[in-house]
Enzyme design. Structure first.
Site, short mmCIF file in Angstrom:
data_model
loop_
_atom_site.label_atom_id
_atom_site.label_comp_id
_atom_site.label_asym_id
_atom_site.label_seq_id
_atom_site.Cartn_x
_atom_site.Cartn_y
_atom_site.Cartn_z
N ASN A 397 7.38 -4.35 0.07
CA ASN A 397 7.64 -2.95 0.69
C ASN A 397 8.96 -2.51 0.75
OD1 ASN A 397 6.80 -0.82 2.97
ND2 ASN A 397 8.76 -1.61 3.56
N GLU A 398 9.35 -1.46 -0.19
CA GLU A 398 10.67 -0.92 -0.06
C GLU A 398 11.71 -1.81 -0.34
OE1 GLU A 398 11.64 1.42 3.11
OE2 GLU A 398 9.87 2.58 2.93
#
Length: 843
Positions: A397-398
């Site tokens: 994630n990110e």
């Protein structure tokens, strides 16, 4: 027939004339349309995913404990500790007390007598009660207190042990702040010095949202308590260890196509750590699914990335169960061993990486394996023998380290595809909608033939209005897009209009954008780490934001495929960059001098060397400590954020802004603004931002900002920097110490009108979806070609003041349904600031 109608008409005129001269009433002409929509209903458009719109759940804003998870007791296992939050202790939310002369001491203990290795801290009550006395603890619940409703039943449970030979009487009461009972008390007797579970049910006598739960004991000796729980029997779908009914029902009403869980930053941060019994439980490790399954008293608690404790009572089993209960596809996210969200690290521990890969394979077995398998067997023992039919899983994630992340991602994907070739493995593109990390990750994803890429962005309403066509140019044969998190940065209706406008572009590009979710989903009004949010709540009430109403409208009216359409609109020319100039700081002290704006003809449009003070400048919001020191304008508070001051009013569209800026002390650099409007719109050049690691041009509107360009940048303290901003209409060049730092063109226009048409194959309806994000009505000619339609259509309209919000006290922005007359060609006026859906039955 025409002749007959003419004769009848003449007869009517003659009759009217016989009783008095009345002028004929001509039909009012149709208004001239401002817009036209032309639909080709026989052409083949893109198929829309059955799971197009979903929800993203993360334990942020106290969304789980004290929110969707229905437990009414806060800190039920006495695990709140300073590592979770510096203000916490093992007795957070608990108050020791006695009644009828009762006495004793209450302490939290972590020793060999604990309930379970993962549930380490418990309450130790040393009782010294006289006859008739009771001593124990009272829990304050969440928000204002424990919320109960008259007539509802609540299941109490506690794990306890005592060293009193005859046993220890236990009294359980729910009462208000004054001690008056809200339910008939329970009594139990704890026997034996081994952990046992004691239960009972309380029925509320009256409504209250300020209740308290007291657990007190009589007698003497040592009583140990853990996992003190009070659960409403009225959970969503009546599930044990279930979900708060009103919140779950609001989510279910959206009809989500998928549920992404258990979070974003919650997943990949602190993922370098594992369990080590010799060092006690590692409380700052990332969310890992095996910590969250099995009996609740044996699950871990953990430090939440957002600054509090999370109990894992709401765990992976409950997430899968909830997805099934609302008819949604489960979409779990697992850590990739590369941190993001400001923690840029990658693991060098090969054994740890291999364990996480194996954990991911085990997760798929937990979801899809037969009851005879190891992890499928655990699922069956927890009450769900049938597999959950998991089809998608996201890795990471990110991440801000694209190369390191992608190397790990390929390891995960290889292992998953080898055992489960039909699983869609989702990668990501970092934390922003553009930039070096975004570009690098998309290059790697395309080259590796990744199934799907998760994009995230939170931007201004203006960004969403100007980027409706973002996905028009994406490669139709490349990886599909999962828009896992998006929102306009506020909770006003104008933000919802901008989101709706943008979503018409998502549907138009449904062959590329297969999944999308507004984020975050939930926020406890008393515990907010992030906004905006879709649904807000307190201890007993919940309300949908204006964006909730818009998302619900889209999610309940998706359609099966797009129908090709086009529209014409008045031309909106690009607007030059005009307005005031500004100076600001962020957690930094800095000083400024020799601010000047000159036109291209050499004329001075604004100038201030602060020799006569700073009387030309005013604070946008009173923040920081601004003063003139030694002939320079200085902001000296290193803790103050967003200290923007402004001056002048530049009406020219071609000009140069020059000044000198010096960082004095603090975490970042300095900020120079231009094009500052009274409405809050502006551009600012952020030098030394993000803890003095990056520079960027940010465009602001409505209190939020989006990045236009960004690059690595560091500002040295004590060094005077020469700043020059050259504005030429919509083109801007930026110079730092006389060297060009960057440039951009912002010639995007804000087209307030957007539309898309989809078809519902089951009902045979065309769904015409129109967003009019302006203060004027939009009279529109709609041409459905040769498609024969019924003469009335169902309408749903959401409209109102663009500055309005839905709040606990009032929810003014609501959908209104009705019917309108339509045809193969018809004119319709869409209200100002509105989202309108027309469901048109075809013949």
């Amino acid at each position: 027939m025409p002749r007959a109608r003419t004769l009848v008409g003449l007869a009517i005129v003659a009759l009217v004339g016989s009783v008095g001269a009345v002028p004929a009433q001509a039909r009012a002409p149709e208004p001239t349309p401002d817009y036209t929509i032309t639909v080709d209903p026989r052409a083949a458009g893109a198929d829309i995913s059955d799971s197009m719109y979903g929800v993203f759940f993360e334990d942020i804003n106290f969304a789980a404990d004290g929110g969707l998870y229905a437990e009414l007791v806060r800190n039920r296992s006495f695990e709140f500790l300073p590592i979770d939050n510096q203000s916490y202790t093992g007795l957070t939310a608990w108050t020791p007390n006695g009644v009828d002369g009762g006495a004793g001491t209450a302490t939290t203990v972590d020793d060999a007598a604990r309930l379970h290795e993962r549930n380490r801290t418990y309450l130790n009550l040393a009782l010294s009660n006289p006859d008739g006395g009771w001593y124990g603890v009272t829990n304050a619940g969440w928000n204002t207190g424990v919320a109960v409703q008259a007539g509802d039943r609540y299941d109490f449970s506690v794990w306890a042990r005592t060293d009193a030979a005859a046993g220890t009487p236990l009294s359980v009461t729910v009462h208000d702040a004054q001690g008056d009972p809200l339910a008939t008390p329970l009594t139990r007797v704890v026997r034996g010095d081994t952990w046992s579970r004691y239960t009972g049910t309380l029925t509320a006598r009256r409504d209250s949202d300020v209740g308290r739960l007291s657990v007190r004991a009589a007698g003497t000796g040592t009583l140990r308590l853990d996992m003190v729980s009070l659960f409403p029997q009225k959970t969503f779908k009546g599930r044990a260890n279930g979900l708060r009914k009103d919140l779950a029902e609001k989510i279910a009403a959206l009809k989500p196509g998928f549920v992404r869980f258990p979070g974003g930053c919650l997943v990949n941060t602190n993922s370098m750590y594992g369990y080590d019994a010799s060092s006690n439980w590692e409380r700052s490790r990332s969310y890992q699914w095996k910590d969250t399954v099995g009996p609740v008293e044996q699950r871990a608690t953990n430090r939440n990335f957002w600054g509090y404790n999370q109990s894992y009572g709401l765990g992976y089993f409950e997430y899968f169960q909830f997805s099934e209960d609302v008819g949604a596809m489960p979409l779990p996210v697992v850590p990739a061993l590369v941190t993001g969200c400001g923690q840029n690290r990658a693991t060098a521990d090969e054994a740890l990486l291999q364990r996480h890969i194996q954990d991911t394979l085990d997760l798929i077995e937990f979801a899809n394996g037969p009851a005879s398998s190891t992890w499928g067997g655990l699922r069956a023992r927890m009450g769900h023998p049938k597999p959950y039919a998991l089809t998608h899983i996201a890795i990471g994630n990110e991440e801000n380290l694209p190369n390191e992340f992608f190397a790990n991602f390929l390891r995960f994907r290889s292992a998953i595809k080898a055992r489960y070739p039909d699983i869609t493995v989702i990668s990501n593109s970092g934390p922003d909608d553009t930039g070096a990390t975004f570009d690098r990750l998309w290059t790697l994803n395309r080259e590796a033939g990744v199934d799907m890429v998760d994009e995230h962005y939170y931007n201004t309403p203006g960004w969403f209005l100007q980027n409706n066509h973002r996905y028009d140019s994406y490669d139709r044969n490349g990886p599909k897009v999962f828009l896992g998190e998006f929102a306009s940065q506020d909770n006003k209706f104008f933000n919802s209009l901008a989101e709706a406008h943008y979503m018409t572009g998502l549907e138009r590009n449904a062959d590329v954008v297969r999944l999308a979710a507004y984020a975050p989903l939930l926020a406890n009004i008393d515990h907010v780490q992030w906004r905006p949010d879709l649904i807000w709540f307190d201890s007993d009430e919940s309300w949908g934001t204006t964006s909730y109403q818009v998302q619900k409208l889209f999610m309940n009216n998706v359609g099966d495929r797009t129908v090709p359409s086009r529209f014409t609109a008045p031309v909106v020319p690009p607007r030059g960059i005009t307005g005031a100039v500004g100076l600001s700081t962020w957690a930094t002290a800095a000083r400024y001098d020799d601010v000047k704006v000159t036109g291209t003809d050499g004329g001075v449009l604004f100038s201030d060397d602060f020799a006569n003070g700073a009387g030309q400048w005013s604070a946008v919001e009173p923040r920081g400590a601004w003063s003139v020191v030694d002939g320079q304008y200085q902001q000296s508070d290193t803790a103050a954020l967003d200290t923007l001051v402004r001056a002048g009013n530049i009406t020219a569209t071609d000009y140069d802004l020059t000044l000198k800026a010096t960082k004095l002390d603090g975490a970042e650099g300095f900020l120079v603004a231009f094009g500052v409007q009274e409405s809050g719109e502006l551009y600012w050049w952020n030098l030394g931002g993000w803890n003095n690691t990056q520079g960027a041009i940010q465009k602001g509107a409505g209190g939020s900002k989006s990045i236009v360009i960004a690059k690595p940048n560091t500002i040295q303290a004590g060094v005077a920097y020469d700043i020059r901003v050259e504005v030429r209409g919509t083109t801007v060049r930026l110079f730092l110490n006389n060297e060009e730092w960057g440039s951009f063109v912002d010639d995007q226009v804000t087209q307030p009108f957007a539309q898309v048409v989809t078809r519902d194959d089951r009902t045979g309806e065309l769904i015409v979806k129109v967003v009019n994000a302006q203060d004027a009505p939009a009279t529109t000619r709609i041409d459905l070609g040769r498609q024969r339609v019924r003469d009335t259509a169902r309408t749903t309209v959401i409209t109102g003041d663009p500055g309005e919000q839905n709040t606990r006290s009032a929810e003014p922005i609501q959908p209104v349904t009705g019917t309108v007359r339509v045809g193969s060609r018809f004119t319709h006026t869409f209200p100002p600031n509105s989202v309108t859906f027309l469901r048109i039955r075809t013949r």
